[in-house]
Design a protein around this motif. Structure first.
Motif, short mmCIF file in Angstrom:
data_model
loop_
_atom_site.label_atom_id
_atom_site.label_comp_id
_atom_site.label_asym_id
_atom_site.label_seq_id
_atom_site.Cartn_x
_atom_site.Cartn_y
_atom_site.Cartn_z
N SER A 34 0.83 -1.21 0.00
CA SER A 34 0.00 0.00 0.00
C SER A 34 0.86 1.25 0.00
O SER A 34 0.55 2.23 -0.69
N LYS A 37 2.20 1.75 -3.43
CA LYS A 37 1.13 2.23 -4.31
C LYS A 37 0.92 3.74 -4.12
O LYS A 37 0.83 4.49 -5.10
N GLU A 42 -0.98 6.35 -6.64
CA GLU A 42 -2.19 5.56 -6.90
C GLU A 42 -3.04 5.50 -5.64
O GLU A 42 -2.55 5.08 -4.59
N ASP A 48 -7.56 -2.54 -0.52
CA ASP A 48 -6.22 -2.22 -0.03
C ASP A 48 -6.26 -1.82 1.45
O ASP A 48 -5.35 -2.13 2.21
#
Length: 164
Positions: A34, A37, A42, A48
């Motif tokens: 995470s 990301k 993102e 998530d």
């Protein structure tokens, strides 16, 4: 709780010092995937966030079960996230550090060393945010200096403690 850059860490640490309670930064509980990301700009999905929220829910549960007070900062942008954190944790009290985009953006840009730096991600958080009702959380205006915001949070916490 609140969007990135609203002051959760700063205020959480200051409040922790004043109360003598342990402070936990919810960001450190995110998975490496995470964090990677978010570094790429993102947005996280509900999927998530699920493991992260479950970990925080368990931390809250353990603290309450042991009779410990703590300050935990995390975004909890959606009502369903707050509901998950409350599951089995009826003594959980939320403070919503509330500010508009124009107030938060300059603060967001000044942060150093954080993985969440993409302005589009902040915009996404404002679109995702489901502001809590007065029954869900106490809203604290973040436009004053951090010391005044911390005092407003302290007053709210002391009211919670007096009422319980």
């Amino acid at each position: 709780m609140g969007v990135s850059g609203c002051g959760k860490t700063t205020i959480g640490r200051m409040l922790s010092e004043q109360l003598g309670w342990r402070y936990y930064d919810g960001d450190v509980f995110h998975s490496p995937a995470s964090i990677a990301k978010m570094k790429r700009g993102e947005p996280l999905t509900d999927k998530d966030r699920l493991g992260w929220l479950e970990t925080l829910q368990q931390l809250i549960h353990d603290k309450i079960a042991n009779g410990d007070n703590a300050i935990i900062s995390c975004s909890t942008l959606k009502k369903q996230y707050r509901n998950l954190l409350r599951k089995g944790n009826t003594d959980l009290k939320l403070l919503f550090l509330k500010g508009d985009y124009d107030t938060i953006l300059p603060r967001f840009k000044q942060r150093k060393g954080h993985f969440f730096t993409d302005e589009n991600m902040l915009t996404n958080q404002f679109h995702t945010l489901e502001e809590p009702s007065a029954n869900e959380a106490t809203s604290i205006d973040i436009s004053p200096p951090a010391e005044q915001v911390t005092q407003a949070c302290l007053s709210a916490v002391l009211e919670f403690k007096k009422a319980s």
